[in-house]
Every structure is written in structure tokens, then in C-alpha cells.
Design an enzyme around this catalytic site. Structure first.
Site, PDB file in Angstrom:
ATOM      1  CG  ASP A 265      -2.914   3.286   6.649  1.00  0.00           C
ATOM      2  OD1 ASP A 265      -2.896   2.628   5.591  1.00  0.00           O
ATOM      3  OD2 ASP A 265      -3.663   4.256   6.822  1.00  0.00           O
TER       4      ASP A 265
ATOM      5  CG  HIS B  42      -0.752   6.261   4.700  1.00  0.00           C
ATOM      6  ND1 HIS B  42      -2.137   6.305   4.740  1.00  0.00           N
ATOM      7  CD2 HIS B  42      -0.313   7.117   5.657  1.00  0.00           C
ATOM      8  CE1 HIS B  42      -2.512   7.145   5.701  1.00  0.00           C
ATOM      9  NE2 HIS B  42      -1.433   7.646   6.263  1.00  0.00           N
TER      10      HIS B  42
ATOM     11  CG  ASN C 102      -1.776   1.234   1.326  1.00  0.00           C
ATOM     12  OD1 ASN C 102      -2.431   1.606   0.350  1.00  0.00           O
ATOM     13  ND2 ASN C 102      -1.810   1.884   2.478  1.00  0.00           N
TER      14      ASN C 102
HETATM   15  C1  GRF Z   1      -2.410   8.863  -2.865  1.00  0.00           C
HETATM   16  O1  GRF Z   1      -1.856   9.982  -2.210  1.00  0.00           O
HETATM   17  C2  GRF Z   1      -2.619   7.723  -1.917  1.00  0.00           C
HETATM   18  O2  GRF Z   1      -1.620   7.567  -0.973  1.00  0.00           O
HETATM   19  C3  GRF Z   1      -3.881   8.210  -1.249  1.00  0.00           C
HETATM   20  O3  GRF Z   1      -4.682   8.656  -2.315  1.00  0.00           O
HETATM   21  C4  GRF Z   1      -3.820   9.140  -3.344  1.00  0.00           C
HETATM   22  C5  GRF Z   1      -4.166   8.409  -4.602  1.00  0.00           C
HETATM   23  O4  GRF Z   1      -3.810   9.143  -5.714  1.00  0.00           O
HETATM   24  N1  GRF Z   1      -4.475   7.217  -0.410  1.00  0.00           N
HETATM   25  P1  GRF Z   1      -3.973   8.563  -7.199  1.00  0.00           P
HETATM   26  O5  GRF Z   1      -5.379   7.979  -7.298  1.00  0.00           O
HETATM   27  O6  GRF Z   1      -2.912   7.527  -7.402  1.00  0.00           O
HETATM   28  O7  GRF Z   1      -3.793   9.746  -8.082  1.00  0.00           O
END
Ligand code: GRF
Length: 207
Positions: free
Chosen positions: A152, A116, A114
Site C-alpha cells: 500500500d 485500499h 489498488n
Molecule cells: C474493499 O473495502 C477493499 O478496499 C478492501 O476489501 C473491500 C473489498 O470489498 N481491501 P468488495 O469485495 O469489493 O465488496
């Protein structure tokens, strides 16, 4: 060596997915040289840019909306089966905004990554960017980690640091985090796939 098979899960704009697709495309050795290829993209909702990006790249997609299932367990089982159908070596949650359940973790634990948008263990959960800003932190960033059964909480693979500026609002800060996050995710996924890795307790070593 054959490229590792990636299933990427998205819920929104999919720029992290796009960064992976672009990096694989741009690699002189293609998917084999990069070490991984995206074999499918899954989502928890239809009509999102992330799915469009996959379709444009000719990659199969699947959608499992929670509301379509009688219970969270049924949803989790369906998501697990839909992901498993593409026989992934690694599953990447790239802005997938749902917490998966036990079936998914039982099946993909240890190979489910993942990203985050905060420096874990600070600011876990759905509002990592907003929470860091509200706390008055001076730096934040992003964390790429393996997913365990918590929110997380899994072993950290890599982190990137981003300074918080006085004038930042959530959108501006998130945009700067995402620039770092996309590069970090591409780097980590490529290295995991090319070199292999070990998880010992909380420690992740890329070989
Ligand atoms: C990223 O910052 C991810 O960590 C968060 O949402 C965003 C997703 O961005 N949970 P994208 O859809 O890849 O543009």
C-alpha cells in the site's frame, strides 16, 4: 478509441467489481463510452461472490490459490501468466487480499491499480478499517493508488474521506467507506482509461 481492457482481481464479495460492471453497463456509450471493459476476473480462492458476479455477467474467470503452488514465486508467476493471457491495459485489485510478487509488478507496474479502505499512508495493510478505528482517528476513507513493490505504498491517484462516528464498529465503518470507495474506483478507472495518465515519482496526473 477502443475501450481499455481491464482484468479485475477479487478475494471476496466483489461489490467494487460490481460497481465497475454496473457503471460500464449504464454508460450510454457502453464500454467504449466509459472507456474500459472488464475482460476477465481473477481470484485467489474459489466459491466467492466476486467470481459469481463475473460469471453472471458472462466474464471469463481464473482462480490461482496460493496453496496450489510449491512456492510464493510459483504462485506469482502463475497469477502473472493468467492475468497476462487476457492482455490487460489496466489491472485492478478490488479487494484482492494477497500481496503480489516481483514478477507481477515487473509485468504490470504502472498499470496496476489498488483500492485500499483507509487514507494512505495511514493504516496500510490488511486491517485498514480496524486500525483507524482502534487508533481513535476522527476521519478515515479510501485510497485508489498504483501498486508498487511495497504494501500500500504506491503513488496515490485519488482519495475519499469518511467521518468516523462514536458509535461505529468495524463493519459499519467499512460499509460507509465502501460506498465512497466504489464511486471513487469507478470514477478513477474511467478517467484513467479515457484520458490517459502520467506517473512522475509519487505524482499521478490524469491527462
Ligand atoms: C474493499 O473495502 C477493499 O478496499 C478492501 O476489501 C473491500 C473489498 O470489498 N481491501 P468488495 O469485495 O469489493 O465488496
Amino acid at each position: 478509441m477502443a475501450a481499455s481492457r481491464l482484468v479485475v482481481l477479487v478475494s471476496g464479495s466483489g461489490t467494487n467489481l460490481q460497481a465497475l460492471l454496473d457503471a460500464i453497463d449504464a454508460h450510454p456509450g457502453g464500454a467504449e463510452g466509459f472507456g474500459a471493459e472488464v475482460v476477465a476476473v481473477g481470484a485467489d480462492r474459489a466459491d466467492i461472490a466476486g467470481l459469481e458476479r463475473a460469471e453472471k455477467a458472462g466474464i471469463p474467470t481464473f482462480v490461482c490459490p496460493v496453496k496450489q503452488y510449491g512456492s510464493r514465486e510459483e504462485w506469482d508467476a502463475a497469477l502473472t501468466a493468467a492475468t497476462d493471457a487476457h492482455a490487460p491495459d489496466l489491472v485492478v485489485s478490488a479487494g484482492f487480499m494477497k500481496i503480489v510478487g516481483k514478477a507481477f509488478i515487473d509485468r504490470f507496474g504502472g498499470r496496476f491499480v489498488n483500492t485500499h479502505p483507509a487514507l494512505l499512508p495511514s493504516f496500510p495493510g490488511a486491517h485498514g478499517v480496524r486500525d483507524a478505528l482502534a487508533y481513535g482517528a476522527k476521519v478515515t476513507g479510501c485510497t485508489v493508488h498504483f501498486v508498487d513493490s511495497g504494501v500500500d505504498t504506491g503513488p496515490v491517484i485519488a482519495q475519499g474521506v469518511v467521518e468516523i462516528r462514536d458509535e461505529d464498529d468495524e463493519a459499519a465503518l467499512h460499509e460507509r467507506i465502501k460506498e465512497v470507495e466504489r464511486a471513487l474506483l469507478v470514477d478513477v478507472v474511467g478517467r484513467l482509461a479515457r484520458h490517459g495518465y502520467r506517473i512522475e515519482g509519487r505524482k499521478v496526473t490524469i491527462q
